[in-house]
Design an enzyme around this catalytic site. Sequence first.
Site, PDB file in Angstrom:
ATOM      1  N   SER A  11      -0.780   3.734 -10.135  1.00 10.61           N
ATOM      2  CA  SER A  11       0.327   2.768 -10.244  1.00 10.61           C
ATOM      3  C   SER A  11      -0.111   1.564 -11.074  1.00 10.61           C
ATOM      4  O   SER A  11       0.652   1.046 -11.892  1.00 10.61           O
ATOM      5  CB  SER A  11       0.744   2.267  -8.859  1.00 10.61           C
ATOM      6  OG  SER A  11       0.966   3.358  -7.999  1.00 10.61           O
TER       7      SER A  11
ATOM      8  N   LYS B 257      -5.750  -2.318  -5.786  1.00 13.01           N
ATOM      9  CA  LYS B 257      -5.116  -3.171  -4.760  1.00 13.01           C
ATOM     10  C   LYS B 257      -5.587  -2.753  -3.379  1.00 13.01           C
ATOM     11  O   LYS B 257      -6.038  -1.601  -3.168  1.00 13.01           O
ATOM     12  CB  LYS B 257      -3.584  -3.113  -4.833  1.00 13.01           C
ATOM     13  CG  LYS B 257      -2.950  -1.731  -4.598  1.00 13.01           C
ATOM     14  CD  LYS B 257      -2.614  -1.420  -3.144  1.00 13.01           C
ATOM     15  CE  LYS B 257      -1.929  -0.070  -2.991  1.00 13.01           C
ATOM     16  NZ  LYS B 257      -2.096   0.551  -1.686  1.00 13.01           N
TER      17      LYS B 257
ATOM     18  N   ASP C 287       4.530   1.724  -5.753  1.00 14.97           N
ATOM     19  CA  ASP C 287       3.494   0.689  -5.844  1.00 14.97           C
ATOM     20  C   ASP C 287       3.378   0.072  -7.239  1.00 14.97           C
ATOM     21  O   ASP C 287       2.559  -0.820  -7.440  1.00 14.97           O
ATOM     22  CB  ASP C 287       2.123   1.278  -5.462  1.00 14.97           C
ATOM     23  CG  ASP C 287       1.912   1.298  -3.956  1.00 14.97           C
ATOM     24  OD1 ASP C 287       2.692   0.646  -3.234  1.00 14.97           O
ATOM     25  OD2 ASP C 287       0.963   1.963  -3.508  1.00 14.97           O
TER      26      ASP C 287
ATOM     27  N   GLY D  96      -4.152   2.305  -5.253  1.00 16.24           N
ATOM     28  CA  GLY D  96      -3.086   2.117  -6.246  1.00 16.24           C
ATOM     29  C   GLY D  96      -3.510   2.325  -7.689  1.00 16.24           C
ATOM     30  O   GLY D  96      -2.861   1.794  -8.593  1.00 16.24           O
TER      31      GLY D  96
ATOM     32  N   PRO E 233     -11.232   5.169  -7.603  1.00 21.08           N
ATOM     33  CA  PRO E 233     -11.119   6.549  -7.113  1.00 21.08           C
ATOM     34  C   PRO E 233      -9.668   6.911  -6.815  1.00 21.08           C
ATOM     35  O   PRO E 233      -8.868   6.037  -6.484  1.00 21.08           O
ATOM     36  CB  PRO E 233     -11.968   6.544  -5.831  1.00 21.08           C
ATOM     37  CG  PRO E 233     -12.199   5.124  -5.479  1.00 21.08           C
ATOM     38  CD  PRO E 233     -11.972   4.286  -6.696  1.00 21.08           C
ATOM     39  N   HIS E 234      -9.309   8.190  -6.976  1.00 19.67           N
ATOM     40  CA  HIS E 234      -7.929   8.586  -6.670  1.00 19.67           C
ATOM     41  C   HIS E 234      -7.823   9.162  -5.263  1.00 19.67           C
ATOM     42  O   HIS E 234      -8.831   9.496  -4.640  1.00 19.67           O
ATOM     43  CB  HIS E 234      -7.298   9.497  -7.723  1.00 19.67           C
ATOM     44  CG  HIS E 234      -8.253  10.390  -8.443  1.00 19.67           C
ATOM     45  ND1 HIS E 234      -8.378  11.706  -8.159  1.00 19.67           N
ATOM     46  CD2 HIS E 234      -9.136  10.117  -9.422  1.00 19.67           C
ATOM     47  CE1 HIS E 234      -9.292  12.233  -8.948  1.00 19.67           C
ATOM     48  NE2 HIS E 234      -9.784  11.290  -9.714  1.00 19.67           N
ATOM     49  N   GLY E 235      -6.581   9.235  -4.777  1.00 21.48           N
ATOM     50  CA  GLY E 235      -6.369   9.644  -3.383  1.00 21.48           C
ATOM     51  C   GLY E 235      -7.023   8.653  -2.451  1.00 21.48           C
ATOM     52  O   GLY E 235      -7.531   9.003  -1.392  1.00 21.48           O
TER      53      GLY E 235
ATOM     54  N   GLY F 173      -5.671   5.184  -1.837  1.00 17.07           N
ATOM     55  CA  GLY F 173      -4.856   4.080  -1.303  1.00 17.07           C
ATOM     56  C   GLY F 173      -5.144   2.767  -2.005  1.00 17.07           C
ATOM     57  O   GLY F 173      -4.804   1.696  -1.519  1.00 17.07           O
TER      58      GLY F 173
HETATM   59  O1  C5P Z   1       6.872   6.282  -4.935  1.00 16.97           O
HETATM   60  P1  C5P Z   1       5.675   7.172  -4.897  1.00 16.97           P
HETATM   61  O2  C5P Z   1       5.703   8.216  -5.974  1.00 16.97           O
HETATM   62  O3  C5P Z   1       4.385   6.433  -4.885  1.00 16.97           O
HETATM   63  O4  C5P Z   1       5.729   7.965  -3.524  1.00 16.97           O
HETATM   64  C1  C5P Z   1       4.786   8.968  -3.196  1.00 16.97           C
HETATM   65  C2  C5P Z   1       5.202   9.632  -1.892  1.00 16.97           C
HETATM   66  O5  C5P Z   1       5.179   8.714  -0.807  1.00 16.97           O
HETATM   67  C3  C5P Z   1       6.569  10.250  -1.904  1.00 16.97           C
HETATM   68  O6  C5P Z   1       6.422  11.509  -1.297  1.00 16.97           O
HETATM   69  C4  C5P Z   1       7.430   9.366  -1.027  1.00 16.97           C
HETATM   70  O7  C5P Z   1       8.292  10.141  -0.275  1.00 16.97           O
HETATM   71  C5  C5P Z   1       6.427   8.658  -0.137  1.00 16.97           C
HETATM   72  N1  C5P Z   1       6.820   7.248   0.037  1.00 16.97           N
HETATM   73  C6  C5P Z   1       7.685   6.905   1.066  1.00 16.97           C
HETATM   74  N2  C5P Z   1       8.052   5.595   1.219  1.00 16.97           N
HETATM   75  C7  C5P Z   1       7.563   4.628   0.401  1.00 16.97           C
HETATM   76  C8  C5P Z   1       6.677   4.972  -0.639  1.00 16.97           C
HETATM   77  C9  C5P Z   1       6.320   6.291  -0.795  1.00 16.97           C
HETATM   78  O8  C5P Z   1       8.134   7.759   1.832  1.00 16.97           O
HETATM   79  N3  C5P Z   1       7.926   3.357   0.589  1.00 16.97           N
END
Ligand code: C5P
Length: 299
Positions: free
Chosen positions: A106, A11, A143, A103, A97-99, A101
């Site tokens: 997810s 994404k 995500d 997704g 690729p990871h890290g 953005g």
């Molecule tokens: O939900 P997820 O595991 O993808 O979140 C990864 C990190 O990003 C968590 O540390 C969370 O605190 C932060 N996050 C956030 N607000 C969001 C989505 C993620 O603070 N809407």
Amino acid sequence: MGQIEVFSPAKINLFLSVLGRMENGFHELASLVAQVDFGDRLFIDWEAADSAAVELSCDDPSLPTDSGNLAYAAAEGFLLRSGLKWRVRIRLEKRIPHGAGLGGGSSNASAVLTALGKLAQEAGELGLSRGETLELAAELGSDCPLFLDQKPKLMRGRGEVLSPVFGAAAEDLVGRELLLFKPSFSISTPWAYKTLAATEGAYDQREWAEERLAAWSSGDLDLSQLLHNSFEKVAFPKYAAFDPLFRKMKGYSLECLMSGSGSSCFALLSSSSNVALLEGVVRDCWGDRVFVKRAKVLG
Ligand code: C5P
């Protein structure tokens, strides 16, 4: 017994406003998100067993193959909630690729939920309802819910409040050609949120974000003018690589944006874009270890 092959798309966020921190610790977002025709592939099969079990293999040895991998956690969650005593085997062909953005993790999790839902239906089992699937996806990650179907969406709340994009706005987006590119370094999502939270004036105003999205939805704002990502405010000062490449791309009349919490970026291509030349520009700036991929927005 049954088996299935599923595509698990990447994404991009074409608009991503972080609005502030909510009481649950997560951040409130207003985002336009779209999936693209580039992604991973999963091969899933199952057989009846005495108890539920999951096995995951992956062609990327740097990724975990236990519950630390969202694809594994999704299968485990599905089996636990549905009560199915299946031995599920997943083979993950990783391309995203990871890290980045994009997704990837997810998307893999939601692909597993969708696939197991189909396999349960084929086997005449109840599986999980749409509501239960959505709830499980939201638990797995902010995500994940957006990947339960492939349409572009507006994303609000923590990421779980999704609404469709209609009419001319959807037409403007679906089928758009993009160039995705990621530098050799990654950005950690928790780091990006933490740094944004500690940066004075980094949150966007909800009214501003909603006005921008409404203007694009009603055709008053071009997609290239909508592009915005709150995380650029923290990524650009830390990583000097972004700014010079974005400036160069602007020289070719191309708007670029970082996706999600980075580090990958994309440029909106036009019919006159010379993609080979642009790939060369990216490699000149970011070196040979850069990931570059042409992709198209799914509808
Ligand atoms: O939900 P997820 O595991 O993808 O979140 C990864 C990190 O990003 C968590 O540390 C969370 O605190 C932060 N996050 C956030 N607000 C969001 C989505 C993620 O603070 N809407």
